[in-house]
Design a protein around this motif. Structure first.
Motif, PDB file in Angstrom:
ATOM      1  N   MET A   1       0.847  -1.186   0.000  1.00  0.00           N
ATOM      2  CA  MET A   1       0.000   0.000   0.000  1.00  0.00           C
ATOM      3  C   MET A   1       0.890   1.247   0.000  1.00  0.00           C
ATOM      4  O   MET A   1       1.837   1.337   0.781  1.00  0.00           O
ATOM      5  N   TYR A   2       0.584   2.176  -0.853  1.00  0.00           N
ATOM      6  CA  TYR A   2       1.418   3.354  -1.023  1.00  0.00           C
ATOM      7  C   TYR A   2       0.836   4.528  -0.229  1.00  0.00           C
ATOM      8  O   TYR A   2      -0.369   4.773  -0.269  1.00  0.00           O
ATOM      9  N   PHE A   3       1.709   5.249   0.482  1.00  0.00           N
ATOM     10  CA  PHE A   3       1.281   6.425   1.240  1.00  0.00           C
ATOM     11  C   PHE A   3       1.613   7.679   0.433  1.00  0.00           C
ATOM     12  O   PHE A   3       2.783   7.949   0.155  1.00  0.00           O
ATOM     13  N   LEU A   4       0.575   8.407   0.069  1.00  0.00           N
ATOM     14  CA  LEU A   4       0.752   9.556  -0.810  1.00  0.00           C
ATOM     15  C   LEU A   4       1.306  10.759  -0.058  1.00  0.00           C
ATOM     16  O   LEU A   4       1.017  10.969   1.121  1.00  0.00           O
ATOM     17  N   THR A   5       2.068  11.556  -0.766  1.00  0.00           N
ATOM     18  CA  THR A   5       2.560  12.839  -0.264  1.00  0.00           C
ATOM     19  C   THR A   5       1.881  13.945  -1.066  1.00  0.00           C
ATOM     20  O   THR A   5       0.865  13.714  -1.722  1.00  0.00           O
ATOM     21  N   LYS A   6       2.442  15.123  -1.045  1.00  0.00           N
ATOM     22  CA  LYS A   6       1.892  16.233  -1.830  1.00  0.00           C
ATOM     23  C   LYS A   6       2.147  16.045  -3.323  1.00  0.00           C
ATOM     24  O   LYS A   6       1.520  16.712  -4.147  1.00  0.00           O
ATOM     25  N   ILE A  21      -7.257  -1.806  -2.253  1.00  0.00           N
ATOM     26  CA  ILE A  21      -6.717  -0.513  -1.828  1.00  0.00           C
ATOM     27  C   ILE A  21      -5.343  -0.305  -2.455  1.00  0.00           C
ATOM     28  O   ILE A  21      -4.450  -1.133  -2.325  1.00  0.00           O
ATOM     29  N   LEU A  22      -5.183   0.833  -3.123  1.00  0.00           N
ATOM     30  CA  LEU A  22      -3.937   1.141  -3.815  1.00  0.00           C
ATOM     31  C   LEU A  22      -3.069   2.110  -3.028  1.00  0.00           C
ATOM     32  O   LEU A  22      -1.846   1.970  -2.990  1.00  0.00           O
ATOM     33  N   ALA A  23      -3.694   3.128  -2.421  1.00  0.00           N
ATOM     34  CA  ALA A  23      -2.918   4.170  -1.755  1.00  0.00           C
ATOM     35  C   ALA A  23      -3.746   4.810  -0.648  1.00  0.00           C
ATOM     36  O   ALA A  23      -4.972   4.692  -0.605  1.00  0.00           O
ATOM     37  N   VAL A  24      -3.032   5.494   0.241  1.00  0.00           N
ATOM     38  CA  VAL A  24      -3.650   6.168   1.389  1.00  0.00           C
ATOM     39  C   VAL A  24      -3.140   7.600   1.435  1.00  0.00           C
ATOM     40  O   VAL A  24      -1.951   7.859   1.193  1.00  0.00           O
ATOM     41  N   GLY A  25      -4.037   8.525   1.765  1.00  0.00           N
ATOM     42  CA  GLY A  25      -3.614   9.902   1.977  1.00  0.00           C
ATOM     43  C   GLY A  25      -3.790  10.784   0.761  1.00  0.00           C
ATOM     44  O   GLY A  25      -4.649  10.553  -0.084  1.00  0.00           O
ATOM     45  N   GLY A  26      -2.948  11.801   0.679  1.00  0.00           N
ATOM     46  CA  GLY A  26      -3.085  12.762  -0.417  1.00  0.00           C
ATOM     47  C   GLY A  26      -4.203  13.744  -0.127  1.00  0.00           C
ATOM     48  O   GLY A  26      -4.484  14.082   1.034  1.00  0.00           O
ATOM     49  N   PHE A  42     -10.265   5.346  -7.712  1.00  0.00           N
ATOM     50  CA  PHE A  42     -11.295   6.211  -7.140  1.00  0.00           C
ATOM     51  C   PHE A  42     -11.160   6.256  -5.623  1.00  0.00           C
ATOM     52  O   PHE A  42     -10.679   5.302  -5.002  1.00  0.00           O
ATOM     53  N   PRO A  43     -11.582   7.370  -4.995  1.00  0.00           N
ATOM     54  CA  PRO A  43     -11.544   7.467  -3.532  1.00  0.00           C
ATOM     55  C   PRO A  43     -12.795   6.869  -2.918  1.00  0.00           C
ATOM     56  O   PRO A  43     -13.902   7.023  -3.442  1.00  0.00           O
ATOM     57  N   TRP A  44     -12.621   6.214  -1.775  1.00  0.00           N
ATOM     58  CA  TRP A  44     -13.764   5.630  -1.068  1.00  0.00           C
ATOM     59  C   TRP A  44     -13.327   5.365   0.366  1.00  0.00           C
ATOM     60  O   TRP A  44     -12.445   4.539   0.606  1.00  0.00           O
ATOM     61  N   PHE A  45     -13.912   6.091   1.309  1.00  0.00           N
ATOM     62  CA  PHE A  45     -13.468   6.004   2.696  1.00  0.00           C
ATOM     63  C   PHE A  45     -14.542   6.579   3.600  1.00  0.00           C
ATOM     64  O   PHE A  45     -15.354   7.401   3.188  1.00  0.00           O
ATOM     65  N   ASP A  46     -14.540   6.129   4.852  1.00  0.00           N
ATOM     66  CA  ASP A  46     -15.449   6.690   5.846  1.00  0.00           C
ATOM     67  C   ASP A  46     -14.952   8.066   6.270  1.00  0.00           C
ATOM     68  O   ASP A  46     -13.746   8.368   6.164  1.00  0.00           O
ATOM     69  N   VAL A  47     -15.862   8.885   6.781  1.00  0.00           N
ATOM     70  CA  VAL A  47     -15.506  10.270   7.095  1.00  0.00           C
ATOM     71  C   VAL A  47     -14.452  10.368   8.191  1.00  0.00           C
ATOM     72  O   VAL A  47     -13.743  11.376   8.287  1.00  0.00           O
ATOM     73  N   ASP A  48     -14.317   9.351   9.036  1.00  0.00           N
ATOM     74  CA  ASP A  48     -13.331   9.396  10.112  1.00  0.00           C
ATOM     75  C   ASP A  48     -12.036   8.664   9.741  1.00  0.00           C
ATOM     76  O   ASP A  48     -11.177   8.433  10.594  1.00  0.00           O
ATOM     77  N   GLU A  49     -11.885   8.308   8.475  1.00  0.00           N
ATOM     78  CA  GLU A  49     -10.691   7.615   7.989  1.00  0.00           C
ATOM     79  C   GLU A  49      -9.845   8.547   7.133  1.00  0.00           C
ATOM     80  O   GLU A  49     -10.345   9.551   6.613  1.00  0.00           O
ATOM     81  N   PRO A  50      -8.555   8.228   6.944  1.00  0.00           N
ATOM     82  CA  PRO A  50      -7.780   8.929   5.916  1.00  0.00           C
ATOM     83  C   PRO A  50      -8.335   8.575   4.541  1.00  0.00           C
ATOM     84  O   PRO A  50      -9.085   7.612   4.390  1.00  0.00           O
ATOM     85  N   ILE A  51      -7.974   9.365   3.549  1.00  0.00           N
ATOM     86  CA  ILE A  51      -8.450   9.096   2.189  1.00  0.00           C
ATOM     87  C   ILE A  51      -7.878   7.773   1.707  1.00  0.00           C
ATOM     88  O   ILE A  51      -6.666   7.548   1.757  1.00  0.00           O
ATOM     89  N   LEU A  52      -8.752   6.884   1.245  1.00  0.00           N
ATOM     90  CA  LEU A  52      -8.326   5.606   0.671  1.00  0.00           C
ATOM     91  C   LEU A  52      -8.605   5.631  -0.825  1.00  0.00           C
ATOM     92  O   LEU A  52      -9.688   6.021  -1.259  1.00  0.00           O
ATOM     93  N   TRP A  53      -7.633   5.192  -1.607  1.00  0.00           N
ATOM     94  CA  TRP A  53      -7.753   5.160  -3.069  1.00  0.00           C
ATOM     95  C   TRP A  53      -7.791   3.710  -3.530  1.00  0.00           C
ATOM     96  O   TRP A  53      -6.940   2.908  -3.152  1.00  0.00           O
ATOM     97  N   TRP A  54      -8.773   3.380  -4.360  1.00  0.00           N
ATOM     98  CA  TRP A  54      -9.067   1.994  -4.716  1.00  0.00           C
ATOM     99  C   TRP A  54      -8.899   1.731  -6.210  1.00  0.00           C
ATOM    100  O   TRP A  54      -9.177   2.589  -7.052  1.00  0.00           O
ATOM    101  N   SER A  55      -8.477   0.512  -6.505  1.00  0.00           N
ATOM    102  CA  SER A  55      -8.532  -0.026  -7.863  1.00  0.00           C
ATOM    103  C   SER A  55      -8.704  -1.539  -7.744  1.00  0.00           C
ATOM    104  O   SER A  55      -7.729  -2.301  -7.794  1.00  0.00           O
TER     105      SER A  55
END
Length: 211
Positions: A1-6, A21-26, A42-55
């Protein structure tokens, strides 16, 4: 799982986890969202989670050219009890998708940040809404990201029976008339399957997306 930066970057979709799940954050900037969708993410995550990116490895889709409307649903459409519009009230559609109560689902993944970002996409012509009206009241609809040849459906809502189904059929009719190659429904659920969506592999989806 990749952790995104800026940095505006996503790893190859083949690096997604077994769950998809492909990446987290961003962030949810317009630039990152468009980069994501154009690369099958595409992004898909609960409001209390960090942004999760899916493929996900399997993608739920509809081929507009091959889609057949059920007889019962066609009868409902032919009764003309609903009026369907396009892009008349995007903000109300996405807010209703956020607020509607759904069976077996606590809360919503459509945060206020999601609403802000996708409304900006809409203002740039990159997201569309389909509204369903009954007696001048908004009773159903859906919205999604428009890539020009693939439409990525995000969410739908219904306040009266069959309203979201009518929106779904009208979307597919629009895609067929305008020569879109695919409606991307992202992940499997029983409701979409009953509407005629089916799964294809991620590789097959990416070939169509990149064609």
């Amino acid at each position: 799982m990749y952790f995104l930066t800026k940095e505006l970057y996503f790893p190859p979709v083949e690096e997604a986890s077994y769950e998809g799940i492909l990446a987290v954050g961003g962030d949810l900037s317009i630039e990152r969202l468009l980069l994501a969708y154009n690369n099958g993410i595409f992004p898909w995550f609960d409001v209390d989670e960090p942004i999760l990116w899916w493929s996900p490895s399997d993608r739920m889709v509809v081929n507009p050219k091959d889609y057949k409307v059920s007889k019962s649903l066609r009868n409902i459409i032919n009764r003309n009890i609903f009026e369907v519009t396009i892009n008349k009230d995007f903000e109300s559609v996405i807010k209703n998708c956020q607020e509607i109560e759904r069976k077996d689902q606590d809360g919503t993944w459509i945060s206020n940040d999601i609403i802000e970002s996708y409304t900006k996409l809409h203002q740039l012509g990159k997201a569309k809404s389909f509204e369903v009206w009954q007696n001048s009241e908004l009773v159903g609809g859906l919205y999604g990201v428009d890539l020009g040849h693939v439409f990525c459906g995000e969410s739908m809502f219904s306040k009266v029976p069959n309203a979201s189904k009518v929106a779904f059929v009208k979307l597919i009719e629009y895609l067929k008339q305008n020569n879109y190659k695919l409606l991307d429904c992202q992940v499997h659920n029983d409701h979409l399957e009953k509407l005629g969506a089916f799964e294809i592999s991620r590789n097959a989806f990416m070939m169509i997306l990149k064609s």
